[in-house]
Structure formats: C-alpha cells, structure tokens
Write a protein that holds these residues in place. Structure first.
Motif, PDB file in Angstrom:
ATOM      1  N   ARG A  27      34.787  24.385  28.276  1.00  0.00           N
ATOM      2  CA  ARG A  27      35.258  24.768  28.749  1.00  0.00           C
ATOM      3  C   ARG A  27      33.812  25.545  29.464  1.00  0.00           C
ATOM      4  O   ARG A  27      33.631  25.651  30.940  1.00  0.00           O
ATOM      5  N   GLN A  29      30.315  25.315  28.994  1.00  0.00           N
ATOM      6  CA  GLN A  29      29.567  23.723  29.641  1.00  0.00           C
ATOM      7  C   GLN A  29      29.669  23.675  30.373  1.00  0.00           C
ATOM      8  O   GLN A  29      29.206  23.811  31.949  1.00  0.00           O
ATOM      9  N   TRP A  30      31.146  22.897  30.925  1.00  0.00           N
ATOM     10  CA  TRP A  30      32.130  23.118  31.945  1.00  0.00           C
ATOM     11  C   TRP A  30      31.877  23.712  33.305  1.00  0.00           C
ATOM     12  O   TRP A  30      31.581  23.369  33.935  1.00  0.00           O
ATOM     13  N   THR A  31      31.667  24.689  32.788  1.00  0.00           N
ATOM     14  CA  THR A  31      31.677  25.875  33.902  1.00  0.00           C
ATOM     15  C   THR A  31      30.506  26.114  35.005  1.00  0.00           C
ATOM     16  O   THR A  31      29.611  25.609  35.742  1.00  0.00           O
ATOM     17  N   ASP A  32      28.959  26.261  33.271  1.00  0.00           N
ATOM     18  CA  ASP A  32      27.652  26.176  33.889  1.00  0.00           C
ATOM     19  C   ASP A  32      27.535  24.760  34.414  1.00  0.00           C
ATOM     20  O   ASP A  32      26.909  25.385  35.734  1.00  0.00           O
ATOM     21  N   TRP A  33      28.177  23.776  33.935  1.00  0.00           N
ATOM     22  CA  TRP A  33      27.027  22.716  35.044  1.00  0.00           C
ATOM     23  C   TRP A  33      28.198  22.242  36.312  1.00  0.00           C
ATOM     24  O   TRP A  33      26.809  22.333  37.174  1.00  0.00           O
ATOM     25  N   LYS A  34      28.758  23.011  36.428  1.00  0.00           N
ATOM     26  CA  LYS A  34      29.251  23.072  37.432  1.00  0.00           C
ATOM     27  C   LYS A  34      28.713  24.150  38.795  1.00  0.00           C
ATOM     28  O   LYS A  34      29.027  24.094  40.387  1.00  0.00           O
ATOM     29  N   ASN A  35      28.841  25.014  38.072  1.00  0.00           N
ATOM     30  CA  ASN A  35      27.553  26.463  38.667  1.00  0.00           C
ATOM     31  C   ASN A  35      26.213  25.734  39.325  1.00  0.00           C
ATOM     32  O   ASN A  35      25.781  26.102  39.963  1.00  0.00           O
ATOM     33  N   ARG A  36      25.891  25.231  38.282  1.00  0.00           N
ATOM     34  CA  ARG A  36      24.568  25.337  38.381  1.00  0.00           C
ATOM     35  C   ARG A  36      23.651  23.846  38.555  1.00  0.00           C
ATOM     36  O   ARG A  36      23.321  23.776  39.366  1.00  0.00           O
ATOM     37  N   ALA A  38      26.508  20.887  39.496  1.00  0.00           N
ATOM     38  CA  ALA A  38      26.534  20.575  40.974  1.00  0.00           C
ATOM     39  C   ALA A  38      26.664  20.233  42.428  1.00  0.00           C
ATOM     40  O   ALA A  38      26.269  19.671  42.563  1.00  0.00           O
ATOM     41  N   PRO A  39      25.780  21.536  42.412  1.00  0.00           N
ATOM     42  CA  PRO A  39      25.558  21.677  43.852  1.00  0.00           C
ATOM     43  C   PRO A  39      23.888  21.206  44.038  1.00  0.00           C
ATOM     44  O   PRO A  39      23.790  20.125  45.225  1.00  0.00           O
ATOM     45  N   ASP A  42      25.453  17.274  44.981  1.00  0.00           N
ATOM     46  CA  ASP A  42      25.798  17.128  46.029  1.00  0.00           C
ATOM     47  C   ASP A  42      24.457  17.073  46.660  1.00  0.00           C
ATOM     48  O   ASP A  42      24.530  15.904  47.792  1.00  0.00           O
TER      49      ASP A  42
END
Length: 142
Positions: A27, A29-36, A38-39, A42
């Motif tokens: 969780r 790692q996933w949160t870190d990936w989404k925050n750093r 994913a933008p 996009d």
C-alpha cells in the motif's frame, strides 16, 4: 492510515505480522507511485495525445525563422547605409525577391522539421523510446 513510514518490526507481531507488513509495504508503494509518478505519466500521456502539438511547433519554428530572416535583412540594410551604399530599383527588387524566396523556403523547412520532431517525440513517448527516428529509412505514414 499513514503509509509514509512502515515499521519493519511489525513482521514479528502476531501470527500474521509478516503478511500485514507486506500489505502495508504494498500500500505504501502504491501510494508513493500515485503521488510521485502518476502525475508524470499523465503529463506524458497529454503530450503524446495532443493533436495540435506538431502544428504549434511548426508554427513557432516557422515564425522564428521568418523573424531571423527579417533581422538579417534589416542588418544588411543598416550595413549598406553605414558604408553609404545605395541600390538602384532593379537591384533592390532583385535582392528583395531573392530574400523572400530564401525566407519562404527556410520557414517551410523549419516548420516541417519542427512538426516531424514533435510527431517523433509523441511516437517515442507512446512507444517507450522508439520514435519515428528509429525506424529505418525514416518511414512515416502521417
């Protein structure tokens, strides 16, 4: 729950400590990936799918080339004036005609190269680094 800090000693707590710790790590790692990341993904996706980007790049390059030619023509006129030289009407017309032909050709070439580079950049983003410039004989169907 704050996934920023995961305590490794949680692996030794209870019967399912290691499983719980692994879940927390996943969780986090996933949160870190989404925050750093994913933008940035996009942002790259927006760049790769912007249909106006090649035409905008072509317009900017063509405009810059035209401004460069205009500056060069103005500098040449100032240099002639500094030396006290003047042109007769036929010489001026001939020079203006040559200038306009060269200016138009350079603007078209700069626009085309910028458009191709922008398309190549988009293809490289979509293909993970293998853009049109990596295709033999620079084959392009666009």
């Amino acid at each position: 729950m704050n996934y920023q800090f995961v305590d490794p000693s949680d692996a030794f707590s209870g019967d399912q400590g290691a499983s719980t710790l692994l879940g927390k790590l996943n969780r986090a790692q996933w949160t870190d990936w989404k925050n750093r990341f994913a933008p940035k993904v996009d942002q790259l996706a927006d760049m790769a799918t912007d249909s106006s980007a090649p035409w905008d790049a072509a317009e900017q390059a063509s405009s810059a080339m035209g401004l460069s030619f205009d500056s060069a023509q103005q500098a040449a006129a100032q240099q002639r004036e500094a030396y006290g030289l003047s042109q007769n009407p036929q010489q001026a017309a001939s020079q203006n005609r040559a200038h306009n032909i060269n200016r138009s050709a350079a603007m078209a070439s700069a626009g085309n190269e910028a458009r191709i580079s922008a398309l190549d950049r988009q293809q490289a983003i979509l293909a993970g680094g293998m853009g049109l410039s990596n295709i033999p004989d620079k084959v392009m169907n666009q």
